[in-house]
Design a protein around this motif. Structure first.
Motif, mmCIF file in Angstrom:
data_model
loop_
_atom_site.group_PDB
_atom_site.id
_atom_site.type_symbol
_atom_site.label_atom_id
_atom_site.label_comp_id
_atom_site.label_asym_id
_atom_site.label_seq_id
_atom_site.Cartn_x
_atom_site.Cartn_y
_atom_site.Cartn_z
ATOM 1 N N VAL A 81 60.396 48.526 28.814
ATOM 2 C CA VAL A 81 59.264 47.608 28.775
ATOM 3 C C VAL A 81 58.298 48.014 29.885
ATOM 4 O O VAL A 81 58.676 48.109 31.045
ATOM 5 C CB VAL A 81 59.717 46.144 28.970
ATOM 6 C CG1 VAL A 81 58.523 45.222 29.022
ATOM 7 C CG2 VAL A 81 60.691 45.741 27.881
ATOM 8 N N ILE A 82 57.064 48.261 29.499
ATOM 9 C CA ILE A 82 56.032 48.609 30.471
ATOM 10 C C ILE A 82 55.123 47.397 30.624
ATOM 11 O O ILE A 82 54.552 46.912 29.651
ATOM 12 C CB ILE A 82 55.229 49.835 30.019
ATOM 13 C CG1 ILE A 82 56.161 51.046 29.896
ATOM 14 C CG2 ILE A 82 54.089 50.120 30.992
ATOM 15 C CD1 ILE A 82 55.503 52.278 29.302
ATOM 16 N N VAL A 83 55.011 46.922 31.838
ATOM 17 C CA VAL A 83 54.193 45.756 32.120
ATOM 18 C C VAL A 83 52.831 46.229 32.624
ATOM 19 O O VAL A 83 52.751 47.006 33.573
ATOM 20 C CB VAL A 83 54.872 44.844 33.171
ATOM 21 C CG1 VAL A 83 53.991 43.659 33.504
ATOM 22 C CG2 VAL A 83 56.234 44.392 32.672
ATOM 23 N N ASP A 84 51.775 45.765 31.978
ATOM 24 C CA ASP A 84 50.416 46.120 32.381
ATOM 25 C C ASP A 84 50.005 45.235 33.545
ATOM 26 O O ASP A 84 49.831 44.032 33.400
ATOM 27 C CB ASP A 84 49.453 45.919 31.205
ATOM 28 C CG ASP A 84 48.010 46.256 31.557
ATOM 29 O OD1 ASP A 84 47.774 46.762 32.677
ATOM 30 O OD2 ASP A 84 47.132 46.016 30.721
ATOM 31 N N LYS A 85 49.874 45.844 34.716
ATOM 32 C CA LYS A 85 49.478 45.088 35.902
ATOM 33 C C LYS A 85 48.053 45.426 36.333
ATOM 34 O O LYS A 85 47.662 45.134 37.453
ATOM 35 C CB LYS A 85 50.458 45.347 37.036
ATOM 36 C CG LYS A 85 51.839 44.793 36.771
ATOM 37 C CD LYS A 85 52.627 44.716 38.043
ATOM 38 C CE LYS A 85 53.903 43.961 37.750
ATOM 39 N NZ LYS A 85 54.259 43.078 38.809
ATOM 40 N N THR A 86 47.279 46.040 35.428
ATOM 41 C CA THR A 86 45.893 46.334 35.770
ATOM 42 C C THR A 86 45.080 45.043 35.703
ATOM 43 O O THR A 86 45.332 44.181 34.874
ATOM 44 C CB THR A 86 45.282 47.390 34.829
ATOM 45 O OG1 THR A 86 45.410 46.941 33.482
ATOM 46 C CG2 THR A 86 45.977 48.729 34.982
ATOM 47 N N ALA A 87 44.132 44.947 36.577
ATOM 48 C CA ALA A 87 43.319 43.737 36.677
ATOM 49 C C ALA A 87 42.286 43.669 35.565
ATOM 50 O O ALA A 87 41.960 44.669 34.926
ATOM 51 C CB ALA A 87 42.615 43.701 38.032
ATOM 52 N N ASN A 88 41.756 42.480 35.365
ATOM 53 C CA ASN A 88 40.653 42.260 34.442
ATOM 54 C C ASN A 88 39.413 42.948 35.036
ATOM 55 O O ASN A 88 39.002 42.646 36.151
ATOM 56 C CB ASN A 88 40.414 40.756 34.293
ATOM 57 C CG ASN A 88 39.249 40.418 33.395
ATOM 58 O OD1 ASN A 88 38.646 41.289 32.772
ATOM 59 N ND2 ASN A 88 38.929 39.144 33.315
ATOM 60 N N ALA A 89 38.815 43.860 34.286
ATOM 61 C CA ALA A 89 37.669 44.627 34.783
ATOM 62 C C ALA A 89 36.344 43.894 34.600
ATOM 63 O O ALA A 89 35.329 44.310 35.154
ATOM 64 C CB ALA A 89 37.614 45.969 34.068
ATOM 65 N N ALA A 90 36.337 42.805 33.838
ATOM 66 C CA ALA A 90 35.080 42.118 33.534
ATOM 67 C C ALA A 90 34.317 41.657 34.781
ATOM 68 O O ALA A 90 33.087 41.788 34.822
ATOM 69 C CB ALA A 90 35.326 40.939 32.592
ATOM 70 N N PRO A 91 34.970 41.125 35.825
ATOM 71 C CA PRO A 91 34.198 40.735 37.000
ATOM 72 C C PRO A 91 33.418 41.893 37.632
ATOM 73 O O PRO A 91 32.284 41.714 38.073
ATOM 74 C CB PRO A 91 35.255 40.189 37.963
ATOM 75 C CG PRO A 91 36.339 39.688 37.071
ATOM 76 C CD PRO A 91 36.376 40.677 35.938
ATOM 77 N N LEU A 92 34.004 43.087 37.633
ATOM 78 C CA LEU A 92 33.291 44.251 38.149
ATOM 79 C C LEU A 92 32.066 44.545 37.296
ATOM 80 O O LEU A 92 30.968 44.790 37.814
ATOM 81 C CB LEU A 92 34.209 45.480 38.182
ATOM 82 C CG LEU A 92 33.541 46.805 38.534
ATOM 83 C CD1 LEU A 92 32.958 46.762 39.940
ATOM 84 C CD2 LEU A 92 34.530 47.947 38.369
ATOM 85 N N GLY A 93 32.226 44.506 35.981
ATOM 86 C CA GLY A 93 31.104 44.765 35.087
ATOM 87 C C GLY A 93 29.990 43.747 35.244
ATOM 88 O O GLY A 93 28.807 44.106 35.322
ATOM 89 N N PHE A 94 30.356 42.473 35.305
ATOM 90 C CA PHE A 94 29.341 41.427 35.474
ATOM 91 C C PHE A 94 28.685 41.493 36.855
ATOM 92 O O PHE A 94 27.508 41.168 37.003
ATOM 93 C CB PHE A 94 29.930 40.037 35.219
ATOM 94 C CG PHE A 94 30.113 39.734 33.769
ATOM 95 C CD1 PHE A 94 29.022 39.623 32.916
ATOM 96 C CD2 PHE A 94 31.381 39.566 33.236
ATOM 97 C CE1 PHE A 94 29.185 39.352 31.571
ATOM 98 C CE2 PHE A 94 31.560 39.289 31.889
ATOM 99 C CZ PHE A 94 30.458 39.182 31.049
ATOM 100 N N THR A 95 29.434 41.921 37.864
ATOM 101 C CA THR A 95 28.853 42.102 39.195
ATOM 102 C C THR A 95 27.800 43.201 39.165
ATOM 103 O O THR A 95 26.692 43.036 39.688
ATOM 104 C CB THR A 95 29.945 42.426 40.237
ATOM 105 O OG1 THR A 95 30.836 41.313 40.335
ATOM 106 C CG2 THR A 95 29.348 42.729 41.599
ATOM 107 N N GLY A 96 28.147 44.339 38.553
ATOM 108 C CA GLY A 96 27.193 45.441 38.458
ATOM 109 C C GLY A 96 25.932 45.042 37.724
ATOM 110 O O GLY A 96 24.811 45.315 38.176
#
Length: 194
Positions: free
Chosen positions: A10-25
């Motif tokens: 089982v591989i657990v995806d621990k990557t963060a939600n990238a949307a805040p970075l996109g909306f910040t940019g």
């Protein structure tokens, strides 16, 4: 027969939600560009730099990260709009470097109108997603593109100021969306409504 037969990993995806970075940019670049439309300062290297590094790279990075997480909307939207900012920077820099002639008003109107049509279709998609903050950003972004298309087609300076205020509202809405997402994630509950 292998010793691992019958077991699974089982591989657990621990990557963060990238949307805040996109909306910040999007938000930071749009606010600063919109202030130039309002007349606070002219379009200078700060605008080009923000277009490339925040509007462009931040959104493209967010788009790529969203693709990895399987989010087709965020992957497409952030990548496309990040590339928009790169193209806008190119439209400003290439003529200054002698690489191309400046675009005519009607060419810029066509460019902005086309982006407005694309934004409108993405806006329709946000209705299915149902996040009000996201819908607000896309409504105001659509209005902004259409106003800027008219400004470039007609040369109406008064309408450019109106577009600047719409862009300022859109950019602030985008920054709110980014910061609300981060705040809600950190608190583990809806502290700021989206």
């Amino acid at each position: 027969m292998s010793e691992n037969a019958g077991t699974s990993t089982v591989i657990v995806d621990k990557t963060a939600n990238a949307a805040p970075l996109g909306f910040t940019g999007l938000g930071l670049a749009a606010v600063l560009l919109s202030l130039s439309y309002i007349g606070v300062y002219p379009v200078e290297s700060m605008i080009v730099s923000m277009a490339i590094f925040l509007g462009g790279f931040a959104q493209v990075f967010a788009g790529i990260m969203s693709w990895k997480k399987g989010d087709i909307f965020a992957g497409t939207a952030f990548s496309a709009f990040g590339l928009f900012w790169f193209s806008l920077a190119g439209l400003l820099v290439m003529p200054a470097m002698g690489w191309a002639s400046p675009s005519s008003g009607i060419a810029m109107a066509a460019y902005l109108f086309t982006w407005g049509v694309y934004t409108f279709v993405m806006l329709i998609i946000t209705m299915k997603i149902g996040v009000r903050a996201l819908q607000f950003v896309f409504v105001t972004l659509f209005i902004l593109f259409m106003l800027l298309a008219v400004v470039n087609a007609t040369g109406n300076a008064g309408l450019l100021v109106v577009a600047g205020y719409v862009g300022l509202i859109m950019g602030l809405g985008s920054m709110y969306t980014a910061l609300a997402m981060v705040m809600n994630e950190i608190h583990g509950k809806a502290v700021a409504p989206l």
